[in-house]
Design a protein around this motif. Structure first.
Motif, PDB file in Angstrom:
ATOM      1  N   GLU A 144       0.833  -1.207   0.000  1.00 60.00           N
ATOM      2  CA  GLU A 144       0.000   0.000   0.000  1.00 60.00           C
ATOM      3  C   GLU A 144       0.871   1.262   0.000  1.00 60.00           C
ATOM      4  O   GLU A 144       0.600   2.215  -0.742  1.00 60.00           O
ATOM      5  CB  GLU A 144      -0.916  -0.004   1.218  1.00 60.00           C
ATOM      6  N   LYS A 145       1.915   1.277   0.817  1.00 58.95           N
ATOM      7  CA  LYS A 145       2.801   2.441   0.879  1.00 58.95           C
ATOM      8  C   LYS A 145       3.560   2.613  -0.424  1.00 58.95           C
ATOM      9  O   LYS A 145       3.707   3.740  -0.941  1.00 58.95           O
ATOM     10  CB  LYS A 145       3.789   2.281   2.034  1.00 58.95           C
ATOM     11  N   GLU A 147       2.696   1.697  -3.412  1.00 61.01           N
ATOM     12  CA  GLU A 147       1.780   2.177  -4.452  1.00 61.01           C
ATOM     13  C   GLU A 147       1.455   3.658  -4.269  1.00 61.01           C
ATOM     14  O   GLU A 147       1.362   4.407  -5.240  1.00 61.01           O
ATOM     15  CB  GLU A 147       0.500   1.346  -4.447  1.00 61.01           C
ATOM     16  N   GLU A 148       1.317   4.074  -3.028  1.00 58.75           N
ATOM     17  CA  GLU A 148       1.070   5.487  -2.746  1.00 58.75           C
ATOM     18  C   GLU A 148       2.243   6.349  -3.220  1.00 58.75           C
ATOM     19  O   GLU A 148       2.056   7.370  -3.884  1.00 58.75           O
ATOM     20  CB  GLU A 148       0.868   5.673  -1.240  1.00 58.75           C
ATOM     21  N   LYS A 151       2.466   6.312  -7.197  1.00 54.85           N
ATOM     22  CA  LYS A 151       1.466   7.157  -7.856  1.00 54.85           C
ATOM     23  C   LYS A 151       1.743   8.644  -7.669  1.00 54.85           C
ATOM     24  O   LYS A 151       1.536   9.446  -8.588  1.00 54.85           O
ATOM     25  CB  LYS A 151       0.067   6.814  -7.324  1.00 54.85           C
ATOM     26  N   GLN A 152       2.214   9.018  -6.485  1.00 55.58           N
ATOM     27  CA  GLN A 152       2.428  10.431  -6.186  1.00 55.58           C
ATOM     28  C   GLN A 152       3.748  10.971  -6.733  1.00 55.58           C
ATOM     29  O   GLN A 152       3.814  12.114  -7.193  1.00 55.58           O
ATOM     30  CB  GLN A 152       2.389  10.653  -4.671  1.00 55.58           C
TER      31      GLN A 152
END
Length: 348
Positions: A144-145, A147-148, A151-152
């Motif tokens: 999750e981290k 991917e965050e 994306k950013q």
């Protein structure tokens, strides 16, 4: 001398839990704040998590944790970071793509690791969460981290994730051989101590919503198994003791490191240490297969505190078996798992 990879499009990021940057109380407090405020670790609503972590835990725990870290800290720094870097260096000698490390909490962060690869021209990353078993508070939060961050900050980069390897034969063989070499000749029991998780985490990650924390862990072809930490811990134990040809009556499975008053998966490691000497187990060997690298939870909680609990309860000989760390056979497993995912990029 590190290899040059200025034109490489592929790279590897090894991700572990993380560690405070020093044993100073302020650094330990900063680390615990980031770690415990992760909703995948303490899965309360934000306001209640903040009240618990920042209103209670961080007011009392950092000094005690700092003292514990001092007992395991090395001249090079945190054992977890040092060992992960040793793994990286050994792996780098065997693969033709750049390898970096990142930690879920603190530095070097996942973002730092991805950036280091991006600066070497990497656009396709194999990210390896260094956790054999899947859990919401380990594998899931890493993905999750990452991917965050991707994306950013790095939208042009593709990431291929290595899945939990708790039942892969190459890993089981590696772990079994490592244990076999370190197992004392005379022992009454071999205890597999896994990091614990709250029971509700098991229910939350169950896609079928049929978990009963009992016989479902042994049910064949259960679709929950790929997300069930408890099942995967028992499966790792089962397959390793088969390789070691150990009778089941000489094997104990337990779960350590519980936090707070919530119900965690049982049996608890510390309580086991205090009760088994009364059952005639005086010579105990302990291994921690939820960890691939020795860290505070193994070096202090088990090999120091655990030994004290066991001997105070009447135990005589306590033998801690180190993690795989940077053993060459483990590096070979890491290499093979990474190469499998690197090759998948060619198939897309």
């Amino acid at each position: 001398m590190e290899k040059e990879f200025s034109n490489s499009k592929k790279g590897i990021l090894l991700v572990n839990l993380g560690s405070p940057k020093s044993t100073d109380v302020k650094d330990v407090k900063e680390y615990l704040d980031e770690f415990l405020m992760d909703e995948k670790v303490i899965d309360y609503r934000w306001i209640f998590r903040a009240l618990l972590v920042q209103g209670i835990i961080l007011k009392t725990r950092p000094p005690k944790s700092a003292e514990a870290y001092k007992t395991v800290w090395t001249d090079e720094g945190s054992p977890l970071i040092v060992i992960t870097e040793k793994i990286r260096k050994k792996l780098q000698k065997q693969v033709d793509v750049p390898v970096e490390i990142g930690m879920r909490y603190a530095e070097p962060s996942i973002e730092t690791g991805i950036r280091a690869l991006a600066e070497k021209g990497v656009t396709e990353i194999v990210l390896f969460p260094l956790y054999p078993q899947y859990a919401m508070s380990t594998t899931e939060t890493v993905i999750e981290k990452a991917e965050e961050v991707r994306k950013q900050k790095f939208p042009g980069i593709k990431i291929n994730y290595i899945q939990p390897f708790y039942n892969r034969e190459m890993y089981i063989n590696c772990l079994a051989e490592s244990i076999r070499e370190k197992l004392p000749k005379n022992f009454d029991a071999l205890q597999f101590s896994y990091h614990g998780v709250p029971e509700r985490h098991i229910f939350k990650t169950d896609p079928t919503k049929t978990c009963n924390l009992n016989d479902c862990c042994t049910r064949e072809n259960n679709p929950s198994h790929q997300f069930c930490y408890r099942h995967q811990c028992f499966k790792t134990t089962e397959t390793v003791i088969e390789k070691l040809n150990l009778p089941k009556e000489k094997v104990i499975v337990s779960f350590q490191s519980r936090l707070g008053k919530d119900k965690w998966i049982e049996p608890y490691t510390d309580e086991t240490f205090e009760t088994i000497p009364k059952k005639g187990i005086k010579n105990l060997a302990v291994v921690c297969p939820a960890f691939v690298s020795d860290c505070l939870e193994t070096l202090e909680e088990i090999s120091v505190e655990g030994k004290h609990q066991f001997t105070e309860a009447g135990g005589e000989n306590f033998h801690y078996i180190p993690c795989l760390n940077d053993e060459d056979r483990w590096i070979e497993v890491v290499k093979t798992l990474c190469e499998e995912k690197l090759n998948e990029f060619y198939l897309v």
